[in-house]
Design a protein around this motif. Structure first.
Motif, PDB file in Angstrom:
ATOM      1  N   CYS A 258       0.833  -1.213   0.000  1.00  0.00           N
ATOM      2  CA  CYS A 258       0.000   0.000   0.000  1.00  0.00           C
ATOM      3  C   CYS A 258       0.860   1.253   0.000  1.00  0.00           C
ATOM      4  O   CYS A 258       0.564   2.223  -0.729  1.00  0.00           O
ATOM      5  CB  CYS A 258      -0.919  -0.008   1.219  1.00  0.00           C
ATOM      6  N   TYR A 261       2.350   1.858  -3.545  1.00  0.00           N
ATOM      7  CA  TYR A 261       1.449   2.453  -4.531  1.00  0.00           C
ATOM      8  C   TYR A 261       1.022   3.860  -4.133  1.00  0.00           C
ATOM      9  O   TYR A 261       0.882   4.740  -4.998  1.00  0.00           O
ATOM     10  CB  TYR A 261       0.221   1.555  -4.716  1.00  0.00           C
ATOM     11  N   VAL A 316      -5.248   4.470 -10.563  1.00  0.00           N
ATOM     12  CA  VAL A 316      -5.213   3.125  -9.980  1.00  0.00           C
ATOM     13  C   VAL A 316      -4.259   3.077  -8.797  1.00  0.00           C
ATOM     14  O   VAL A 316      -4.575   2.496  -7.748  1.00  0.00           O
ATOM     15  CB  VAL A 316      -4.816   2.094 -11.060  1.00  0.00           C
ATOM     16  N   GLN A 317      -3.096   3.698  -8.926  1.00  0.00           N
ATOM     17  CA  GLN A 317      -2.122   3.645  -7.843  1.00  0.00           C
ATOM     18  C   GLN A 317      -2.579   4.432  -6.617  1.00  0.00           C
ATOM     19  O   GLN A 317      -2.397   3.980  -5.478  1.00  0.00           O
ATOM     20  CB  GLN A 317      -0.770   4.167  -8.335  1.00  0.00           C
ATOM     21  N   PHE A 320      -5.761   2.450  -4.988  1.00  0.00           N
ATOM     22  CA  PHE A 320      -5.669   1.054  -4.527  1.00  0.00           C
ATOM     23  C   PHE A 320      -5.741   0.907  -3.007  1.00  0.00           C
ATOM     24  O   PHE A 320      -6.501   0.067  -2.512  1.00  0.00           O
ATOM     25  CB  PHE A 320      -4.405   0.392  -5.071  1.00  0.00           C
ATOM     26  N   LYS A 330     -11.346  -3.934  -4.669  1.00  0.00           N
ATOM     27  CA  LYS A 330      -9.939  -4.321  -4.518  1.00  0.00           C
ATOM     28  C   LYS A 330      -9.519  -5.328  -5.575  1.00  0.00           C
ATOM     29  O   LYS A 330      -8.429  -5.220  -6.160  1.00  0.00           O
ATOM     30  CB  LYS A 330      -9.730  -4.890  -3.115  1.00  0.00           C
ATOM     31  N   MET A 333      -9.103  -3.542  -8.938  1.00  0.00           N
ATOM     32  CA  MET A 333      -7.875  -2.753  -8.949  1.00  0.00           C
ATOM     33  C   MET A 333      -6.639  -3.642  -9.014  1.00  0.00           C
ATOM     34  O   MET A 333      -5.644  -3.308  -9.654  1.00  0.00           O
ATOM     35  CB  MET A 333      -7.809  -1.869  -7.701  1.00  0.00           C
ATOM     36  N   LEU A 337      -3.713  -3.412 -11.753  1.00  0.00           N
ATOM     37  CA  LEU A 337      -2.319  -3.194 -11.398  1.00  0.00           C
ATOM     38  C   LEU A 337      -1.420  -4.276 -12.001  1.00  0.00           C
ATOM     39  O   LEU A 337      -0.315  -3.989 -12.490  1.00  0.00           O
ATOM     40  CB  LEU A 337      -2.158  -3.169  -9.880  1.00  0.00           C
ATOM     41  N   ASP A 361       2.099  -7.958  -5.057  1.00  0.00           N
ATOM     42  CA  ASP A 361       0.652  -7.765  -5.161  1.00  0.00           C
ATOM     43  C   ASP A 361      -0.126  -9.031  -4.817  1.00  0.00           C
ATOM     44  O   ASP A 361      -1.292  -8.959  -4.392  1.00  0.00           O
ATOM     45  CB  ASP A 361       0.282  -7.333  -6.582  1.00  0.00           C
TER      46      ASP A 361
END
Length: 410
Positions: A258, A261, A316-317, A320, A330, A333, A337, A361
């Motif tokens: 997290c 990103y 998106v980043q 997220f 989630k 996304m 990603l 991820d």
């Protein structure tokens, strides 16, 4: 039920969950497989160039690396000796430990050797790496604290075969492996310039690498002894401690992803090229990041596509970490990603960076999807095994039918 009673019930339930089970066993297995595969693939790919990158033939020679490590106090087994033979041994052990961690053979020991291989090579030549190497660097230390071999590993298969035994086996292989690693660590401590300290120059303040490595070695011995001779309350306590360490490390990995990103997204927001939607256009025209120039020209020729991908990357980043509050959002996304990093691997020629980020991820992959994939792969494996058993028998019957009676087959 009063609010205080509900709170106490929730705390008790959470405590039970954290101490009695290792959460996310499939997710941690995917992380283990992803990072060990990425590092193994990188080491094999760079085998012809290993001495230039990390060894004695590189521009960053051993003396320069030793001076840098004396200053930053990083860990590298390659600094224990400037011998070419020692370098080849460390590089070979890094490959072997990565392969064995990938298949899940003795994951507790292999995760430690994997960490030593990663830190030794990367800290030897710190100017060679990129963002993907930084992720592998961190995850190699995190994997040591996880129970990442509970599923999809040779350890899990061996444990399933021994589940019906009333008494744990002797585990001669584990004892031999423990003795060999202890002897190697003692040799490094006494007869090389390892300078392993108990309280300094370690991964944490006040904690030296000698304490870490000898502590892990002793924990292995304690785990074997308790499992062998004290399977009651001591085993329960050790299991609870291992589960707490695993679950806490898994939470750290999630927080790290997290943070990765969030920081990447918010830094992009501040850039003028990201604000006007043209940031993607420029790396597509760099020769160093253009393995397929014709494909890059096709993408760069469409201003609309460049703008959509540029803004989409930022959105998106940044979004997220907030989508973790909603499972469906989630998952969407997460797919976006992973597709983004697959695009980076193909368009910009950064496959190892992309594989490392995708492996990180994977800690957020939904359990139902992993169970579905496990079931499908299991059925495919069973069909292949049945076919492999059936074909030789069929051929034997056909050969018997084709052989005339009374003919001697030699």
């Amino acid at each position: 039920m009063t609010p205080s009673a509900r709170l106490q019930t929730a705390v008790a339930h959470g405590y039970t969950r954290v101490t009695t089970s290792a959460l996310g066993p499939r997710q941690s297995a995917v992380v283990r497989i992803g990072f060990s595969f990425t590092w193994l693939l990188f080491l094999v790919r760079e085998w012809p160039h290993r001495r230039e990158l990390y060894g004695p033939d590189g521009p960053w020679n051993w003396e320069m690396a030793a001076r840098l490590i004396d200053g930053n106090r990083a860990f590298s087994a390659l600094m224990w000796s400037d011998s070419t033979v020692w370098f080849e041994i460390v590089y070979a052990l890094a490959i072997v430990s990565s392969a064995l961690l990938l298949v899940g053979w003795r994951t507790r020991t292999m995760s430690v050797l994997f960490m030593i291989g990663v830190l030794s090579l990367q800290n030897r030549s710190i100017f060679v790496g990129d963002g993907g190497d930084n992720l592998i660097h961190l995850m190699s230390m995190y994997l040591v604290l996880t129970r990442c071999g509970q599923v999809w590993s040779l350890d899990a298969r061996r444990a399933a075969r021994r589940a019906d035994r009333a008494w744990p086996p002797r585990d001669t292989t584990g004892v031999v492996l423990w003795a060999v690693t202890g002897t190697a660590l003692l040799w490094a401590q006494l007869f090389t310039e390892a300078r392993l300290s108990l309280t300094a120059d370690g991964p944490l303040p006040g904690l030296g690498w000698a304490t870490v490595l000898w502590g892990l070695w002793l924990v292995q011995a304690g785990w074997w002894f308790v499992r062998r001779y004290a399977p009651g309350e001591p085993r329960t306590v050790l299991d609870a401690l291992a589960n707490v360490a695993h679950n806490g490390t898994l939470l750290v990995i999630m927080a790290e992803v997290c943070l990765l990103y969030a920081s990447a997204g918010w830094y992009k927001v501040q850039g003028s090229r990201w604000q006007d939607g043209t940031a993607l256009y420029y790396p597509l025209h760099l020769d160093y990041f253009s393995p397929w120039p014709w494909l890059a020209d096709i993408m760069a020729s469409s201003g609309t596509l460049v703008m959509v991908l540029t803004y989409g990357t930022v959105i998106v980043q940044v979004a997220f970490p907030f989508t973790l509050l909603n499972r469906r959002a989630k998952n969407v996304m997460l797919v976006l990603l992973m597709m983004e990093h697959l695009g980076i691997a193909v368009m910009l020629g950064l496959p190892f960076f992309s594989l490392a980020v995708i492996a990180a991820d994977s800690v957020f992959l939904p359990t139902n999807a992993l169970r579905w994939a496990e079931a499908r792969l299991g059925r495919a494996r069973d069909r292949l095994a049945a076919r492999a058993v059936w074909l030789p028998g069929q051929r034997a019957r056909e050969s018997d039918e084709e052989t005339p009676a009374g003919t001697l087959v030699r």
